[in-house]
Design a protein around this motif. Structure first.
Motif, short mmCIF file in Angstrom:
data_model
loop_
_atom_site.label_atom_id
_atom_site.label_comp_id
_atom_site.label_asym_id
_atom_site.label_seq_id
_atom_site.Cartn_x
_atom_site.Cartn_y
_atom_site.Cartn_z
N LEU A 160 0.81 -1.19 -0.01
CA LEU A 160 -0.01 0.01 0.02
C LEU A 160 0.69 1.22 -0.01
O LEU A 160 0.70 2.19 -0.83
CB LEU A 160 -0.95 0.02 1.04
CG LEU A 160 -1.82 1.38 1.47
CD1 LEU A 160 -2.80 1.53 0.28
CD2 LEU A 160 -2.45 1.19 2.82
N CYS A 161 1.92 1.08 0.77
CA CYS A 161 2.90 2.50 0.73
C CYS A 161 3.48 2.71 -0.65
O CYS A 161 3.90 3.74 -0.79
CB CYS A 161 3.86 2.19 1.90
SG CYS A 161 3.08 2.31 3.56
N ASN A 162 3.83 1.54 -1.08
CA ASN A 162 4.72 1.55 -2.35
C ASN A 162 3.61 2.13 -3.43
O ASN A 162 3.88 3.13 -4.21
CB ASN A 162 5.04 0.21 -2.95
CG ASN A 162 6.29 -0.35 -2.26
OD1 ASN A 162 7.25 0.90 -1.96
ND2 ASN A 162 6.73 -1.37 -2.07
N LYS A 163 2.37 1.63 -3.52
CA LYS A 163 1.17 2.09 -4.39
C LYS A 163 1.08 3.60 -4.19
O LYS A 163 1.02 4.55 -5.14
CB LYS A 163 -0.03 1.34 -3.93
CG LYS A 163 -0.97 1.72 -5.15
CD LYS A 163 -2.28 0.90 -4.73
CE LYS A 163 -3.47 1.54 -4.14
NZ LYS A 163 -4.54 0.98 -3.83
N LEU A 164 1.09 4.12 -2.93
CA LEU A 164 0.84 5.56 -2.65
C LEU A 164 2.08 6.47 -2.86
O LEU A 164 2.11 7.76 -2.79
CB LEU A 164 0.15 5.65 -1.30
CG LEU A 164 -1.31 5.02 -1.03
CD1 LEU A 164 -1.46 5.25 0.53
CD2 LEU A 164 -2.36 5.48 -2.00
N GLY A 165 3.13 5.73 -3.01
CA GLY A 165 4.47 6.46 -3.43
C GLY A 165 4.90 7.31 -2.22
O GLY A 165 5.31 8.36 -2.14
N LEU A 166 4.66 6.50 -0.81
CA LEU A 166 5.15 6.98 0.41
C LEU A 166 6.44 6.56 0.91
O LEU A 166 6.92 5.55 0.68
CB LEU A 166 4.03 6.78 1.70
CG LEU A 166 2.85 7.03 1.60
CD1 LEU A 166 1.63 6.40 2.38
CD2 LEU A 166 2.64 8.82 1.15
N ASN A 167 7.09 7.29 1.81
CA ASN A 167 8.44 6.92 2.38
C ASN A 167 8.00 6.02 3.53
O ASN A 167 7.18 6.23 4.26
CB ASN A 167 9.40 8.00 2.75
CG ASN A 167 9.59 9.24 1.81
OD1 ASN A 167 10.16 8.69 0.72
ND2 ASN A 167 9.70 10.35 2.18
N MET A 168 8.81 4.83 3.51
CA MET A 168 8.52 4.14 4.74
C MET A 168 9.58 3.60 5.66
O MET A 168 10.70 3.55 4.90
CB MET A 168 7.59 2.95 4.24
CG MET A 168 8.24 2.06 3.40
SD MET A 168 7.26 0.54 2.51
CE MET A 168 7.59 0.68 1.25
N ALA A 169 9.40 3.01 6.69
CA ALA A 169 10.41 2.48 7.42
C ALA A 169 9.91 1.28 8.08
O ALA A 169 8.96 1.17 8.81
CB ALA A 169 11.01 3.46 8.40
N LEU A 170 10.42 0.05 8.16
CA LEU A 170 10.20 -1.02 8.90
C LEU A 170 10.87 -1.02 10.25
O LEU A 170 11.92 -0.70 10.45
CB LEU A 170 10.73 -2.30 8.36
CG LEU A 170 10.01 -2.66 6.99
CD1 LEU A 170 10.45 -3.66 6.43
CD2 LEU A 170 8.34 -2.73 7.33
#
Length: 133
Positions: A116-126
Motif C-alpha cells: 500500500l505504501c509503495n502504491k501511494l508513493g510514501l516513504n516507509m520504514a520497518l
C-alpha cells in the motif's frame, strides 16, 4: 692486596637498563605518532545536498498478531488506512510511514501495508526491536 674470588649468586636483577630502554621507546613512539598526525591531510567529501531541516509528518502503522491494523494507536481497516494515508500525503508530501509488525503476526498483512505504501508513493520504514528485548 689479595682479591677474593668469591662467586655469590645474584639476589636481585638490575632492571635499570631495561627501564631506560622502555622510556626511550616510549619517547620515540610519542614523537613518531605526533609527527605523523600533524603531517596528515584529509580531504573530506562534500555532501551532495544540504541536510534537510524540514519537519515531516510521521504515521505509525502497527500490524497486530491477528492481522488487525492500527494507525497511530487507533484501529483501522485496510480501506480506512488507505484513505487516511492519502489524506495525510495530501497535507504533507514528505510523509513517512513507520510499519511495526508484531513478531507473532502473519507475514501477509505486513506485506500488504508495504505494498500500500509503495502504491501511494510514501516513504516507509520497518520498525524492529532488539534481539532479547
Amino acid at each position: 692486596m689479595q682479591v677474593q674470588n668469591e662467586t655469590k649468586p645474584y639476589d636481585t636483577i638490575n632492571v635499570t637498563p631495561m627501564l631506560d630502554l622502555a622510556y626511550v621507546l616510549l619517547v620515540v613512539f610519542i614523537l613518531m605518532t605526533t609527527a605523523s598526525v600533524q603531517g596528515l591531510s584529509i580531504t573530506l567529501p562534500k555532501p551532495s545536498n544540504k541536510p534537510s531541516t524540514e519537519k515531516h509528518e510521521l504515521k505509525i502503522v502497527q500490524v497486530m498478531p491477528g492481522g488487525q491494523l492500527m494507525l497511530n494507536g487507533a484501529p483501522v481497516s485496510a480501506a480506512e488506512l488507505e484513505q487516511q494515508l492519502l489524506a495525510a500525503k495530501a497535507r504533507d508530501a514528505g510523509l513517512t510511514v513507520a510499519i511495526k509488525g508484531d513478531g507473532r503476526a502473519h507475514y501477509e498483512p505486513v506485506v500488504q501495508v508495504v505494498d500500500l505504501c509503495n502504491k501511494l508513493g510514501l516513504n516507509m520504514a520497518l520498525v524492529t526491536s532488539r534481539i532479547g528485548s
